[in-house]
Motif scaffolding. Structure first.
Motif, short mmCIF file in Angstrom:
data_model
loop_
_atom_site.label_atom_id
_atom_site.label_comp_id
_atom_site.label_asym_id
_atom_site.label_seq_id
_atom_site.Cartn_x
_atom_site.Cartn_y
_atom_site.Cartn_z
N ASN A 251 -12.56 19.22 -4.47
CA ASN A 251 -12.18 18.28 -5.54
C ASN A 251 -11.77 16.93 -4.96
O ASN A 251 -12.09 15.87 -5.52
CB ASN A 251 -11.05 18.85 -6.39
N ASP A 252 -11.05 16.93 -3.84
CA ASP A 252 -10.64 15.68 -3.21
C ASP A 252 -11.85 14.87 -2.74
O ASP A 252 -11.89 13.64 -2.88
CB ASP A 252 -9.72 15.96 -2.02
N THR B 88 0.86 -1.19 0.00
CA THR B 88 0.00 0.00 0.00
C THR B 88 0.89 1.23 0.00
O THR B 88 2.12 1.11 0.03
CB THR B 88 -0.92 0.01 1.23
N GLY B 89 0.29 2.40 -0.03
CA GLY B 89 1.07 3.64 -0.05
C GLY B 89 0.86 4.46 1.20
O GLY B 89 0.07 4.12 2.08
N LEU B 90 1.61 5.56 1.28
CA LEU B 90 1.45 6.49 2.38
C LEU B 90 0.24 7.39 2.13
O LEU B 90 -0.23 7.53 0.99
CB LEU B 90 2.70 7.34 2.54
N VAL C 200 -1.20 8.70 -1.67
CA VAL C 200 -2.51 8.29 -2.19
C VAL C 200 -3.34 9.51 -2.57
O VAL C 200 -4.01 9.54 -3.60
CB VAL C 200 -3.26 7.42 -1.16
N LEU C 201 -3.28 10.57 -1.74
CA LEU C 201 -4.05 11.78 -2.04
C LEU C 201 -3.50 12.52 -3.25
O LEU C 201 -4.24 12.98 -4.12
CB LEU C 201 -4.03 12.71 -0.82
N GLN C 202 -2.19 12.62 -3.33
CA GLN C 202 -1.57 13.39 -4.41
C GLN C 202 -1.64 12.68 -5.75
O GLN C 202 -1.87 13.29 -6.79
CB GLN C 202 -0.11 13.70 -4.06
N GLN C 203 -1.48 11.35 -5.73
CA GLN C 203 -1.45 10.60 -6.98
C GLN C 203 -2.83 10.13 -7.43
O GLN C 203 -2.96 9.56 -8.51
CB GLN C 203 -0.53 9.39 -6.82
N GLY C 204 -3.86 10.37 -6.59
CA GLY C 204 -5.20 9.95 -6.97
C GLY C 204 -5.29 8.45 -7.19
O GLY C 204 -5.80 7.98 -8.20
N CYS C 205 -4.76 7.69 -6.24
CA CYS C 205 -4.73 6.23 -6.36
C CYS C 205 -6.14 5.68 -6.59
O CYS C 205 -7.09 6.04 -5.90
CB CYS C 205 -4.14 5.63 -5.09
N LYS C 206 -6.28 4.81 -7.57
CA LYS C 206 -7.59 4.29 -7.94
C LYS C 206 -8.00 3.08 -7.11
O LYS C 206 -9.16 2.70 -7.09
CB LYS C 206 -7.61 3.91 -9.42
#
Length: 525
Positions: A361-362, A301-303, A307-313
């Motif tokens: 937007n988030d 998983t990511g940090l 996840v917020l910055q890269q828009g993880c799907k």
């Protein structure tokens, strides 16, 4: 043949006539039996005696279980013996304390009776917390078992009256554990989990000040264990987790941290208190999926920031809850007084509107990319899905109410007002529709935050400039009011908000009977 006196005393007799020497010395009467005494009845065999013993044990156990059952159902069995050890009060053969005693040195021998009632026994505790099938070295500490049982009892009708007893016993156990030795004791992951769960229980019982202090204690223990830096670049595992040898144990530590994080964010966002966690200090991966955790198969998983910055799907449902908690807090922090006046008149480059657009937007992206097991209406029976969706729309309401307030205050273009109005109404309608689909209100509203969300949706319908269809607004408000009234019997916050909604409805002329409804249902009002 021995004389009668020697035989009764089981002493050796010299059989002298007319008196034996022992009787002669004592100057006692000495008589001899005229015939030998024969054994009456057949000699009992060992198997027969074992069978009789087993039957007697069965009768005794049945009688004892009946006695304990009557005691647990008797409201009068409350702390009648506050100054006695629990082992002096009842027979605890099947109690959880014995389980602890059999597995090692018990610290519970001096635990006192809870002032709220008698400690539940083995079978009852197993119904609320199934750990009896685990080996002794895998069983959690007794204080952790008690708080889990208390949380279970609080939502199970048959055991609800035992919830406070279990809660107080949990606190007694953890205090006994912490004070058992004068030497400094290292903090443990179980202690962090305990204080997090106890804080959750206290919030459900509306002990909010106590819940806040328990959460603060939990958070400090987690930071001492460095749970917020489990995946730091230096690769060093924190103290207390250094013995971790497999991925599931490390994932458990990660999940513990993120539960604490969510609690801090929801409490801070709903109360306006400063958060206790700084996002920049976190270097722990987001929680993996339930399937991976249960199977023990490692999943990357990511940090949170990535996840917020890269828009993880793709992320887990637990990670979705973490993202909601983060954005809910960001929305609440954005609308707080010390941030709302930052260049609000500059709708293009002002920090207020830039931050507003980014959070909005988030939130919109989060709704579109929710994991499948968090989407509605397909998961209406899932409490996590209900809570996650309602909190997203509540964050949207918080965010856009601030935008409308600034638009009115500074007489900004009407397009901003119209956009905020549409977002407000849409979010309130979503919350209202979700509430209408909930079948088990008691289970859903065991989380006090949902009462807050219902009030936030009501505030939208109370604003005549936003909700222009007054008839529909009145219908929705009445429905939400009746939810609050239904919950007011056991929820102090719901009772207070029901009164507030009824007064607001009467003041704006939506429903003059609202106050009467509240007065009849809530007599103390």
């Amino acid at each position: 043949m021995s004389c009668v006196s020697c035989r009764e005393q089981k002493l050796k007799c010299d059989r002298s006539q007319p008196r034996c020497s022992r009787c002669a010395r004592r100057d006692a009467k000495c008589t001899y039996p005229t015939t030998r005494r024969r054994q009456v009845g057949p000699r009992r065999t060992i198997p027969e005696l074992e069978t009789r013993l087993a039957n007697i044990e069965s009768i005794v156990k049945s009688s004892r279980d009946d006695r304990l059952g009557r005691a647990l159902n008797n409201d009068d069995v409350i702390a009648s013996f506050p100054d006695k050890d629990i082992h002096d009060v009842v027979d605890n053969t099947d109690s959880p304390l014995d389980c602890e005693a059999k597995t090692g040195p018990s610290t519970l021998r001096s635990v006192r009776m809870s002032p709220f009632g008698q400690v539940p026994y083995g079978g009852l505790l197993d119904d609320l917390y199934a750990s009896s099938d685990l080996s002794p070295n895998l069983r959690p500490p007794m204080y952790l078992r008690y708080v889990i049982a208390a949380l279970a009892a609080s939502i199970v009708e048959n055991y609800r009256n035992l919830a406070l007893t279990l809660y107080h016993q949990a606190r007694l156990c953890v205090e006994e554990e912490e004070l058992k030795d004068f030497r400094p004791q290292p903090v443990t992951l179980a202690q962090a989990q305990f204080w997090c769960l106890i804080s959750n229980f206290e919030a459900q019982q509306t002990f909010f000040s106590r819940a806040s202090t328990s959460l603060s204690r939990c958070l400090r223990i987690a930071q001492m264990l460095r749970l917020h830096q489990l995946d730091a670049v230096d690769g060093q595992l924190p103290p207390g987790v250094s013995e971790t040898k497999n991925w599931p144990e490390l994932e458990e530590a990660r999940r513990t941290w993120w539960v604490i994080f969510c609690s801090d964010r929801f409490v801070s966002g709903s109360t306006g208190w400063p958060a206790l966690i700084n996002d920049d200090d976190i270097s722990t991966f987001l929680p993996a999926s339930e399937e991976a955790f249960e199977s023990g198969v490692a999943e990357s998983t990511g940090l949170l920031g990535d996840v917020l910055q890269q828009g993880c799907k793709k992320y887990s449902s637990f990670a979705g809850r973490v993202l909601v908690a983060h954005l809910f807090y960001q929305s609440a922090k954005h609308v707080s007084g010390h941030l709302s006046d930052e260049h609000s008149a500059d709708i293009r480059n002002g920090s207020f509107w830039t931050r507003h657009t980014m959070i909005d937007n988030d939130l919109a992206t989060l709704i579109m990319r929710l994991p499948e097991d968090l989407r509605l209406p397909g998961n209406l029976q899932c409490q996590n899905a209900l809570f996650t969706n309602i909190m997203i729309h509540t964050a949207i309401i918080c965010l856009n109410r601030a935008a409308i307030r600034e638009t009115r205050r500074l007489a900004l273009p009407s397009s901003l007002f119209n956009r905020g109005q549409a977002r407000l109404l849409s979010a309130a309608e979503e919350i209202f529709n979700i509430f209408r689909e909930i079948t088990d209100m008691d289970a859903a509203f065991s989380n006090p935050l949902l009462v807050y969300c219902a009030y936030m949706a009501s505030s939208v319908y109370l604003d005549a400039s936003v909700a222009e269809d007054r008839r529909q607004a009145g219908f929705n408000l009445t429905y939400l009011l009746h939810i609050m009234i239904a919950l007011s019997k056991t929820n102090v916050i719901a009772r207070s908000l029901a009164i507030q909604i009824a007064e607001d409805m009467k003041n704006i002329g939506l429903d003059s009977s609202a106050i009467e409804t509240v007065t009849v249902t809530i007599p103390e009002y």
